[in-house]
Design an enzyme around this catalytic site. Structure first.
Site, PDB file in Angstrom:
ATOM      1  N   LEU A 140       0.849  -1.090   0.023  1.00  0.00           N
ATOM      2  CA  LEU A 140       0.041   0.003  -0.053  1.00  0.00           C
ATOM      3  C   LEU A 140       0.823   1.134  -0.012  1.00  0.00           C
ATOM      4  O   LEU A 140       1.830   1.335   0.839  1.00  0.00           O
ATOM      5  CB  LEU A 140      -0.826   0.064   1.416  1.00  0.00           C
ATOM      6  CG  LEU A 140      -2.328  -0.522   1.204  1.00  0.00           C
ATOM      7  CD1 LEU A 140      -2.991  -0.352   2.564  1.00  0.00           C
ATOM      8  CD2 LEU A 140      -3.011  -0.090   0.234  1.00  0.00           C
ATOM      9  N   HIS A 162      -6.319  -4.382 -10.409  1.00  0.00           N
ATOM     10  CA  HIS A 162      -6.750  -5.220  -9.414  1.00  0.00           C
ATOM     11  C   HIS A 162      -7.369  -6.652  -9.586  1.00  0.00           C
ATOM     12  O   HIS A 162      -8.380  -6.268 -10.582  1.00  0.00           O
ATOM     13  CB  HIS A 162      -7.562  -4.191  -8.408  1.00  0.00           C
ATOM     14  CG  HIS A 162      -7.893  -5.161  -7.055  1.00  0.00           C
ATOM     15  ND1 HIS A 162      -7.411  -5.289  -6.104  1.00  0.00           N
ATOM     16  CD2 HIS A 162      -9.305  -5.633  -6.809  1.00  0.00           C
ATOM     17  CE1 HIS A 162      -7.900  -6.100  -5.292  1.00  0.00           C
ATOM     18  NE2 HIS A 162      -9.275  -6.211  -5.797  1.00  0.00           N
TER      19      HIS A 162
HETATM   20  C1  GRF Z   1      -2.296  -9.848 -10.909  1.00  0.00           C
HETATM   21  O1  GRF Z   1      -3.300 -10.888 -10.836  1.00  0.00           O
HETATM   22  C2  GRF Z   1      -2.596  -8.500 -10.456  1.00  0.00           C
HETATM   23  O2  GRF Z   1      -4.019  -8.216 -10.669  1.00  0.00           O
HETATM   24  C3  GRF Z   1      -2.453  -8.509  -9.019  1.00  0.00           C
HETATM   25  O3  GRF Z   1      -1.316  -9.282  -8.686  1.00  0.00           O
HETATM   26  C4  GRF Z   1      -1.023 -10.219  -9.735  1.00  0.00           C
HETATM   27  C5  GRF Z   1       0.222  -9.974 -10.461  1.00  0.00           C
HETATM   28  O4  GRF Z   1       0.643 -10.569 -11.410  1.00  0.00           O
HETATM   29  N1  GRF Z   1      -2.284  -7.245  -8.498  1.00  0.00           N
HETATM   30  P1  GRF Z   1       1.804 -10.755 -12.273  1.00  0.00           P
HETATM   31  O5  GRF Z   1       3.097 -10.306 -11.268  1.00  0.00           O
HETATM   32  O6  GRF Z   1       1.585  -9.225 -13.160  1.00  0.00           O
HETATM   33  O7  GRF Z   1       2.017 -11.771 -13.197  1.00  0.00           O
END
Ligand code: GRF
Length: 267
Positions: A140, A162
């Site tokens: 955060l 998200h």
């Molecule tokens: C994704 O699902 C994103 O929405 C979330 O964390 C995950 C990250 O995946 N915040 P990556 O590291 O981009 O493969």
């Protein structure tokens, strides 16, 4: 960290904590000119994040600031971490949303987060950027960091993705929470970052059906595939200067009206 554009391409800084598949989708979209932009640095709170190796393969400068180390040291020290002179902890605390203010040891936690953020901002100073993209960045960010990046209130420039259809299921496990709740539709959201947790103005969303055969693995897989399309599309809207914030008034059933900052997309 000015807002100067480089030719017609925007300069994109990316923060990652993990594997970086969204980062990869963004790098590929820049290379294929689906985004009028270039990734100018990739930073992380985790020195061994897979996203950093992905960046290095594309000769993109990287850095890492060890969040866990800074937090552990700061929380152990009786007076908390050493902070930069410009960090006014009381002023930053007052801007936190009430949920964060009520967390145990909230002020000490905040000062440790600020120590991390000050170190990250220092790294970022070396490379000017127009947009900061959080791509699986699992920390955060406090108002100290957000205000340092968003120098103009009307023009936010931190985006996040998200893994849920916000405002449902904020937090760290959007797909898991969606499935556990028994939702029949899941999805992902790209939004500007504000002081709350996953509360900022929504830029784009994609949804998909959850079937009885789905497991957390299949939901994550379907969701990620949509994230890889959605994030570059939203970044391109920013590059094309098509995103605007407006204050919108909505009437509630109670008869009271509520104001919210929302994104409008110019055609
Ligand atoms: C994704 O699902 C994103 O929405 C979330 O964390 C995950 C990250 O995946 N915040 P990556 O590291 O981009 O493969």
């Amino acid at each position: 960290m000015g807002l100067k554009m480089m030719g017609s391409k925007i300069r994109i800084g990316v923060l990652v904590s993990g594997g970086g598949s969204n980062l990869q989708a963004i790098i590929d979209a820049c290379e294929k000119e689906r985004i009028d932009g270039e990734v100018v640095f990739v930073g992380s709170d985790n020195p061994v994040a897979g996203g950093l190796s992905r960046a290095r393969k594309h000769h993109i400068p990287t850095w890492a600031v060890d969040y866990q180390g800074i937090m552990a040291k700061g929380m152990r020290s009786p007076n908390g971490p050493e902070l930069p002179a410009e960090a006014d902890i009381e002023a930053v605390f007052a801007k936190l949303d009430p949920v964060q203010q009520k967390a145990p040891k909230a002020k000490k936690q905040l000062s440790c987060r600020i120590a991390f953020e000050a170190a990250a901002l220092k790294m970022m100073q070396e490379t000017p950027f127009d947009l900061l993209v959080l791509a699986g960045f699992m920390r955060l960010l406090s108002p100290f960091f957000i205000d340092a990046v968003n120098q103009h209130k009307s023009l936010p420039r931190i985006m996040n993705i998200h893994p849920a259809l916000l405002p449902s299921f904020p937090g760290t496990d959007g797909y898991g929470d969606t499935l556990a709740y028994g939702c029949k539709v899941a999805g992902c959201t790209v939004h500007f970052v504000d002081y709350g947790e996953d509360t900022g103005p929504i830029i784009g969303q994609r949804a998909f059906a959850v079937t009885p055969a789905d497991t957390i693995e299949t939901v994550r897989k379907k969701g990620l595939e949509l994230e890889w399309q959605l994030y570059p599309e939203c970044i391109q809207l920013f590059a094309q200067k098509r995103l605007q914030l407006i204050r919108q008034k909505a009437n509630e059933h109670s008869g009271r009206s509520k104001r919210r900052t929302v994104v409008t997309i110019t055609p």
